[in-house]
Motif scaffolding. Structure first.
Motif, short mmCIF file in Angstrom:
data_model
loop_
_atom_site.label_atom_id
_atom_site.label_comp_id
_atom_site.label_asym_id
_atom_site.label_seq_id
_atom_site.Cartn_x
_atom_site.Cartn_y
_atom_site.Cartn_z
N SER A 1 28.17 0.87 -12.77
CA SER A 1 27.13 -0.11 -13.08
C SER A 1 26.86 -0.06 -14.58
O SER A 1 27.01 0.99 -15.20
N THR A 2 26.48 -1.19 -15.13
CA THR A 2 26.13 -1.18 -16.56
C THR A 2 24.73 -0.60 -16.75
O THR A 2 24.36 -0.25 -17.86
N TYR A 3 23.95 -0.56 -15.66
CA TYR A 3 22.59 -0.01 -15.74
C TYR A 3 22.59 1.49 -15.50
O TYR A 3 23.54 2.03 -14.93
N GLY A 4 21.50 2.15 -15.86
CA GLY A 4 21.36 3.58 -15.59
C GLY A 4 19.91 4.01 -15.70
O GLY A 4 19.56 4.86 -16.51
N LEU A 5 19.06 3.38 -14.87
CA LEU A 5 17.63 3.69 -14.98
C LEU A 5 17.30 4.94 -14.17
O LEU A 5 17.05 5.99 -14.72
N SER A 6 17.30 4.82 -12.84
CA SER A 6 17.12 6.04 -12.05
C SER A 6 17.93 5.94 -10.77
O SER A 6 18.62 4.94 -10.53
N ALA A 7 17.87 7.00 -9.96
CA ALA A 7 18.69 7.08 -8.75
C ALA A 7 18.03 8.06 -7.80
O ALA A 7 17.11 8.80 -8.20
N SER A 8 18.48 8.05 -6.54
CA SER A 8 18.00 9.08 -5.62
C SER A 8 19.17 9.61 -4.80
O SER A 8 20.15 8.91 -4.57
N VAL A 9 19.03 10.89 -4.39
CA VAL A 9 20.05 11.54 -3.56
C VAL A 9 19.33 12.13 -2.36
O VAL A 9 18.30 12.79 -2.51
N TRP A 10 19.87 11.89 -1.18
CA TRP A 10 19.23 12.33 0.06
C TRP A 10 20.18 13.31 0.74
O TRP A 10 21.30 12.95 1.11
N THR A 11 19.72 14.55 0.89
CA THR A 11 20.59 15.60 1.44
C THR A 11 19.74 16.73 2.01
O THR A 11 18.61 16.95 1.56
N GLY A 12 20.32 17.46 2.97
CA GLY A 12 19.63 18.64 3.51
C GLY A 12 19.80 19.86 2.62
O GLY A 12 19.18 20.89 2.85
N ASP A 13 20.65 19.74 1.62
CA ASP A 13 20.95 20.89 0.74
C ASP A 13 20.48 20.53 -0.68
O ASP A 13 21.15 19.77 -1.38
N GLY B 1 12.09 6.52 3.20
CA GLY B 1 11.99 6.60 1.74
C GLY B 1 12.70 5.44 1.07
O GLY B 1 12.18 4.84 0.12
N ILE B 2 13.87 5.11 1.57
CA ILE B 2 14.65 4.03 0.95
C ILE B 2 14.01 2.67 1.27
O ILE B 2 13.99 1.76 0.42
N ALA B 3 13.45 2.53 2.47
CA ALA B 3 12.73 1.28 2.78
C ALA B 3 11.57 1.12 1.79
O ALA B 3 11.34 0.02 1.25
N PHE B 4 10.85 2.20 1.53
CA PHE B 4 9.74 2.13 0.57
C PHE B 4 10.26 1.87 -0.84
O PHE B 4 9.77 0.99 -1.56
N GLY B 5 11.30 2.61 -1.22
CA GLY B 5 11.85 2.47 -2.57
C GLY B 5 12.42 1.09 -2.83
O GLY B 5 12.42 0.61 -3.96
N GLY B 6 12.89 0.43 -1.78
CA GLY B 6 13.46 -0.91 -1.96
C GLY B 6 12.45 -2.02 -1.83
O GLY B 6 12.62 -3.09 -2.44
N MET B 7 11.39 -1.79 -1.05
CA MET B 7 10.48 -2.89 -0.72
C MET B 7 9.10 -2.78 -1.36
O MET B 7 8.32 -3.74 -1.30
N PHE B 8 8.76 -1.62 -1.94
CA PHE B 8 7.45 -1.49 -2.59
C PHE B 8 7.33 -2.57 -3.67
O PHE B 8 8.26 -2.81 -4.43
N ILE C 1 12.49 0.58 -11.10
CA ILE C 1 13.21 1.68 -10.44
C ILE C 1 13.26 1.49 -8.92
O ILE C 1 13.35 2.45 -8.17
N SER C 2 13.22 0.23 -8.46
CA SER C 2 13.44 -0.04 -7.03
C SER C 2 14.84 0.44 -6.64
O SER C 2 15.77 0.35 -7.43
N VAL C 3 14.96 0.88 -5.39
CA VAL C 3 16.31 1.13 -4.87
C VAL C 3 16.97 -0.24 -4.68
O VAL C 3 16.42 -1.11 -4.01
N GLU C 4 18.12 -0.44 -5.29
CA GLU C 4 18.79 -1.75 -5.20
C GLU C 4 20.18 -1.67 -4.58
O GLU C 4 20.83 -2.69 -4.35
N PHE D 1 10.79 7.32 -6.87
CA PHE D 1 9.69 7.11 -7.82
C PHE D 1 9.00 8.40 -8.29
O PHE D 1 8.05 8.34 -9.06
N ALA D 2 9.42 9.57 -7.78
CA ALA D 2 8.67 10.80 -8.08
C ALA D 2 8.61 11.04 -9.59
O ALA D 2 7.59 11.53 -10.11
#
Ligand code: NAD
Length: 535
Positions: free
Chosen positions: A411-423, A277-284, A291-294, A445-446
């Motif tokens: 960060s001075t930015y605040g566009l979007s973020a993702s959290v990866w967890t089993g819970d 997911g992060i490879a896609f979010g960073g490289m798409f 909203i790329s993962v940076e 990107f959802a």
């Protein structure tokens, strides 16, 4: 051998401006395929006077567009939707020619556009319907209250180059659905897809309430000078200039700006999903998504395993130029400016002690840059504290969830973020602590594919939001409040001139009785005064 290796001649610039002789036709902007350097089109660099003239013309047709109502506009928007469906392959061709995107990426723009057009075409009537709110006080029940939504006559939309069709569409459609006329100024780097959209609008025979002007910053500034509302998507630096210009004219704006989105990988995450997911979010789109993962923050116990999986996923990516057949995952960067930023971020990080696990340099063909994973990075480095807008994933090891949240919010930015967890509940708890306009749990990107949700940035990432259901069209409208008497009216209201204290005290007392609490409801001193006055 990838196509990039065989592609001839690296592009010096994706688009270049050729000055015209004085008082001649407008200067011409050359549009080039950044992967090959090939000249794929030219467009006029339109002067401010030409923009003003187009806006004047739009003003002539807008009242009729408003008057046909949302159901009338729906018919035209659904015809445009049909046109988008029928022309998908051609639109993807044009888009690829000016961006060098892989075929799959190029097909996403038209598909996304079809989805969004249907959503606003069909729902605008409901979203724009008059509202009759309940009065806030029993005293106000003598009136029928109505809120109506009336469009800003001309909406100016200014867009960047990363999604040359979808970026315009996502704002043009709701603005048209609202009943506004629209003037669109696409990026000078990728104007061809926007011109195709204008061609489609004309081809379906729709009213002339949508126009495209091409040009660079000065043309955009002229849009800001002439329109009644500005929807801007682009860099924070340009957004700031536009906000100042809008303030000067006292017109509203909505600004969708840059980002530096963090991904937080917690120790209980499904690490395979997180890595992919992060490879896609960073490289798409070669990392050229707002909203790329940076930045990636990984809890220490799983850091080594996650980094190995992420590096493997990024190494697998196929880089190159597609035709109509899909063979590659990642395309070129938009222009040399972008390459320079990405290169600087990698070089500065390495000079300060970071390690490149894969990628780290341009391929030598066009503006292609290898998908890159960086480790041993920290918040002093530009790759972490500036927007890169390119194919880099810097990964930071953190002690625990609290440190991940603290760094993600640093960060001075605040566009979007993702959290990866089993819970998932833990994911939501973390999501609520992040300074961002959107957070996706176990996904990237959802939020972008859910038009019922608002898409907007916090901090330097923007002011206002697009979409969010009804707000997506209402933002292009002015609200008007109408009160209508329910009961027969008297010659004079209680509080009209001439002032008479007893009457006024009755009115004030009633307001107090309705709005205050406890004994304050009863205005005893006023009542005593009223008794005295009556005597
Ligand atoms: P940019 O700010 O350089 O240009 C954006 C648009 O503004 C272009 O059409 C440009 O011609 C125009 N422009 C430039 N100067 C202007 C002025 N003074 N007045 C009016 N218009 C002017 O951005 P870019 O390089 O095209 O795009 C990349 C940026 O866009 C990145 O920062 C990215 O994060 C951001 N972006 C944000 C979102 C979002 O939704 N938040 C989406 C996509 C891209």
């Amino acid at each position: 051998m990838t196509n990039t290796e065989s592609a001839p001649g690296a592009a010096k610039k994706a688009s270049t401006r050729k000055a015209a002789p004085e008082s001649a036709a407008p200067a011409i902007i050359e549009v080039r395929n950044p992967g090959t350097g090939e000249l794929v089109g030219t467009v006029p660099d339109e002067a401010p006077e030409a923009v003003a003239a187009k806006v004047r013309e739009l003003r002539l047709y807008q009242p009729e567009w408003e008057a046909i109502g949302p159901d009338g506009r729906k018919e035209w928007l659904l015809k445009l939707q049909d046109w988008l469906v029928d022309n998908t392959e051609h639109l993807a061709d044009v888009l690829q020619s000016e961006t060098s995107k892989p075929r799959v990426d190029a097909l996403i723009d038209p598909a996304f556009s079809v989805d969004l057009t249907g959503y606003y075409a069909r729902r605008a009537a409901k979203f724009l319907a008059d509202e009759h709110p309940s009065p806030h006080s029993p005293l106000a029940r003598v009136k029928k209250l109505t809120t109506i939504y009336q469009p800003h006559p001309v909406v100016g939309i200014i867009t960047p180059w990363n999604f040359p069709l979808a970026m315009p569409i996502i704002d043009v459609i709701p603005a048209l659905a609202a009943g506004a006329a629209v003037i669109l100024k696409p990026s000078e780097v990728t104007p061809l897809s926007a011109l195709e959209l204008a061609r489609g609008w004309a081809e379906i025979g729709a009213p002339p309430v949508f126009a495209v002007v091409t040009g660079a910053g000065a043309t955009g500034a002229a849009v800001v000078e002439n329109a009644d509302y500005i929807q801007f998507t682009g860099s924070t630096a340009t957004g700031r200039r536009i906000a100042a210009a809008c303030a000067e004219r006292m017109i509203p704006s909505s600004l969708e700006l840059g980002g530096k989105d963090p991904a937080i990988v917690l120790a209980d995450a499904d690490l395979d999903r997180a890595a992919h997911g992060i490879a896609f979010g960073g490289m798409f789109n070669a990392g050229q998504v707002c909203i790329s993962v940076e930045r990636v923050y990984v809890e220490a116990p799983v850091y080594d395993t996650f980094v190995a999986k992420l590096t493997a996923a990024v190494k697998e990516l196929r880089l190159g130029i597609d035709g109509r057949e899909s063979k590659h995952d990642v395309g070129a960067l938009a222009n040399e400016n972008q390459v320079a930023i990405v290169q600087r971020h990698v070089e500065e990080a390495v000079a300060a002690g970071a390690k490149v696990l894969t990628g780290g340099k341009r391929t030598g063909v066009g503006t292609f840059f290898e998908p890159t994973v960086l480790v041993d990075v920290d918040h002093t480095m530009s790759c972490i504290n500036e927007e890169t807008f390119g194919p880099t994933l810097p990964v930071v090891k953190v002690a625990d969830e609290a440190e991940a949240v603290r760094l993600a919010n640093d960060s001075t930015y605040g566009l979007s973020a993702s959290v990866w967890t089993g819970d998932k509940d833990r994911g939501e708890r973390v999501a609520r602590q992040l300074n961002a306009g959107a957070v996706n749990i176990n996904d990237v990107f959802a939020n972008l594919f859910n038009f019922a949700l608002p898409m907007g940035g916090w901090g330097q990432s923007g002011v206002g939001a697009r979409w969010g259901g009804a707000n997506g069209v209402r933002k292009y409208c002015r609200q008007k409040a109408i009160t209508k008497p329910i009961l027969p009216t008297q010659q004079k209201e209680l509080i009209w001139f001439p002032y008479q204290m007893p009457k006024l005290l009755v009115a004030i007392g009633a307001m107090r009785a309705a709005g205050a609490r406890g004994l304050r409801r009863i205005d005893i001193p006023a009542l005593l005064k009223l008794k005295r006055d009556d005597r």
